[in-house]
Enzyme design. Sequence first.
Site, PDB file in Angstrom:
ATOM      1  N   ASP A 135      22.715  12.730  85.855  1.00 49.88           N
ATOM      2  CA  ASP A 135      23.866  12.341  86.661  1.00 49.88           C
ATOM      3  C   ASP A 135      24.469  13.630  87.220  1.00 49.88           C
ATOM      4  O   ASP A 135      24.923  14.490  86.459  1.00 49.88           O
ATOM      5  CB  ASP A 135      24.876  11.583  85.784  1.00 49.88           C
ATOM      6  CG  ASP A 135      26.063  11.066  86.595  1.00 49.88           C
ATOM      7  OD1 ASP A 135      26.378  11.662  87.644  1.00 49.88           O
ATOM      8  OD2 ASP A 135      26.676  10.072  86.163  1.00 49.88           O
TER       9      ASP A 135
ATOM     10  N   LYS B 226      32.859  13.822  95.374  1.00 53.93           N
ATOM     11  CA  LYS B 226      33.673  14.989  95.015  1.00 53.93           C
ATOM     12  C   LYS B 226      33.314  16.196  95.863  1.00 53.93           C
ATOM     13  O   LYS B 226      34.188  16.923  96.307  1.00 53.93           O
ATOM     14  CB  LYS B 226      33.486  15.348  93.538  1.00 53.93           C
ATOM     15  CG  LYS B 226      33.005  14.207  92.639  1.00 53.93           C
ATOM     16  CD  LYS B 226      34.103  13.418  91.996  1.00 53.93           C
ATOM     17  CE  LYS B 226      33.516  12.183  91.302  1.00 53.93           C
ATOM     18  NZ  LYS B 226      34.480  11.442  90.557  1.00 53.93           N
TER      19      LYS B 226
ATOM     20  N   TRP C  74      30.915   9.826  80.256  1.00 58.34           N
ATOM     21  CA  TRP C  74      31.743   9.055  81.200  1.00 58.34           C
ATOM     22  C   TRP C  74      31.747   7.605  80.720  1.00 58.34           C
ATOM     23  O   TRP C  74      30.681   7.047  80.436  1.00 58.34           O
ATOM     24  CB  TRP C  74      31.131   9.167  82.597  1.00 58.34           C
ATOM     25  CG  TRP C  74      31.856   8.471  83.708  1.00 58.34           C
ATOM     26  CD1 TRP C  74      33.203   8.460  83.932  1.00 58.34           C
ATOM     27  CD2 TRP C  74      31.258   7.714  84.769  1.00 58.34           C
ATOM     28  NE1 TRP C  74      33.474   7.744  85.078  1.00 58.34           N
ATOM     29  CE2 TRP C  74      32.298   7.273  85.611  1.00 58.34           C
ATOM     30  CE3 TRP C  74      29.944   7.366  85.104  1.00 58.34           C
ATOM     31  CZ2 TRP C  74      32.067   6.506  86.755  1.00 58.34           C
ATOM     32  CZ3 TRP C  74      29.712   6.613  86.231  1.00 58.34           C
ATOM     33  CH2 TRP C  74      30.770   6.192  87.052  1.00 58.34           C
TER      34      TRP C  74
HETATM   35  N1  KET Z   1      29.029   9.947  87.448  1.00 61.63           N
HETATM   36  C1  KET Z   1      30.005  10.622  86.817  1.00 61.63           C
HETATM   37  C2  KET Z   1      29.665  11.508  85.676  1.00 61.63           C
HETATM   38  C3  KET Z   1      31.320  10.469  87.256  1.00 61.63           C
HETATM   39  O1  KET Z   1      32.259  11.166  86.635  1.00 61.63           O
HETATM   40  C4  KET Z   1      31.621   9.610  88.335  1.00 61.63           C
HETATM   41  C5  KET Z   1      33.012   9.384  88.737  1.00 61.63           C
HETATM   42  C6  KET Z   1      30.564   8.953  88.964  1.00 61.63           C
HETATM   43  C7  KET Z   1      29.280   9.135  88.482  1.00 61.63           C
HETATM   44  C8  KET Z   1      30.755   8.019  90.126  1.00 61.63           C
HETATM   45  O2  KET Z   1      30.857   8.680  91.334  1.00 61.63           O
HETATM   46  P1  KET Z   1      30.649   7.952  92.756  1.00 61.63           P
HETATM   47  O3  KET Z   1      29.544   8.712  93.415  1.00 61.63           O
HETATM   48  O4  KET Z   1      31.927   8.077  93.485  1.00 61.63           O
HETATM   49  O5  KET Z   1      30.253   6.523  92.511  1.00 61.63           O
HETATM   50  N2  KET Z   1      33.961   9.704  87.955  1.00 61.63           N
HETATM   51  C9  KET Z   1      35.405   9.663  88.183  1.00 61.63           C
HETATM   52  C10 KET Z   1      35.918   8.432  88.834  1.00 61.63           C
HETATM   53  C11 KET Z   1      35.470   7.170  88.189  1.00 61.63           C
HETATM   54  O6  KET Z   1      35.634   6.986  86.976  1.00 61.63           O
HETATM   55  O7  KET Z   1      34.933   6.319  88.940  1.00 61.63           O
HETATM   56  C12 KET Z   1      36.114   9.936  86.855  1.00 61.63           C
HETATM   57  O8  KET Z   1      35.461  10.108  85.822  1.00 61.63           O
HETATM   58  O9  KET Z   1      37.352  10.013  86.852  1.00 61.63           O
END
Ligand code: KET
Length: 399
Positions: free
Chosen positions: A213, A248, A132
Amino acid sequence: MTLFGHLDPYAGDPILSLNEAFQTDARAHKVNLSIGIYFDDAGRIPVLECVHLAEARMLAEDGAKPYLPMEGALSMRAAVQALLFGADHPALGSGRIATLQTVGSSGGLKVGADFIRRWLPASEVWISDPSWDNHRAMFEGAGIAVHSYPYYDAAGGGVRFDAMCTALAALPPRSVVLLHACCHNPTGVDLTHEQWRALVPVLRERQLLPFLDLAYQGYGDGIAEDAFAPRLLASEGLSFFVANSFSKSMSVYGERAGALSVVCADRDEAALVLGQLKAIVRRIYSSPAIHAAGIVSRVLGEHDLRTLWEADVAAMRMRILAMRRSLHAVLSAKKPGRDFGYFLTQRGMFSYTGLTAPQVDRLREEYAVYLVRSGRICVAGLNRGNVERTAEAIAAVID
Ligand code: KET
């Protein structure tokens, strides 16, 4: 001389800015495969019934909204531990896990990164190649050097597991190894259970510090199944971090619901770690959001809501699998002789298509199909109304 005239213009974020660009695209047939968000078959972000009911129950109580403690709501923290490790896991009873509610799992990654910078200042971070995009940015932003270890095998479509282990076995002790617990972003290619088991002695012998993660729990094989890695590492007695997200799995992106758990050697060490994590939180955002805690603790803790949630997660996972099959079928028919099997084997929201940046640009400009320039697509942006058209567009840009 103005105060800010010397600033660099922000180049934008490869994922978030693309998603913003999508919103302003006037073409009615546009397709958003850019961001890791689950859309339903009508192309909407669903409001899960369990979340709706949890909110209704919170409203009915008409509660005050005090600050939460720095570490978040106790009810949510306990529920997160049971969700990640299993309610009966000995690590829970031993009290050796420090868990705090964070501002999304992004907040968990940031708090963890600041903790590492402060208390393990010689440790550097290794992320998978690729990972990511924000992983590198977050740890570098915390002042930590970031490197990568071999992961995705572009030729074979699997994991370069031997190369990965060889690289990890050569790291300095106490290096931090960022691992995707399930639904690898961006490739959709995960370690098998055997590979996780084979990784344990490498991590242990080099005294490495795994940082898991877990952002897509439930989108791989199931809610408990996707927690295989944290359960295994805890059973093996390792110390590690795990940042997990409800964005998600509960479709609550904007609520910023996540947590950080640090599995420690024993109860006393966990108390020390929790204390220093609290100190870090206080310096960044002071305390997390009470609404997020209310939703998550209720959905996980109230039996009827939990049952609804588990069914919804299963339905979201199955819908993505159906889209994978449709995409595979149309592309295989349009481009006979090419192997699109990876759409069927890759796990979670993402598929790594191998599309080049110029092909991605053509898809956006000519077909209004948005995906990040690495060639990652969010399969959850497909639905019965757009999958065929999208597959045809992809077929048109690949030679
Ligand atoms: N870790 C990973 C691997 C991930 O893909 C995301 C979000 C997050 C953490 C962050 O999640 P949150 O709990 O909402 O803070 N990924 C998607 C959105 C982004 O880039 O923020 C994406 O990869 O499209």
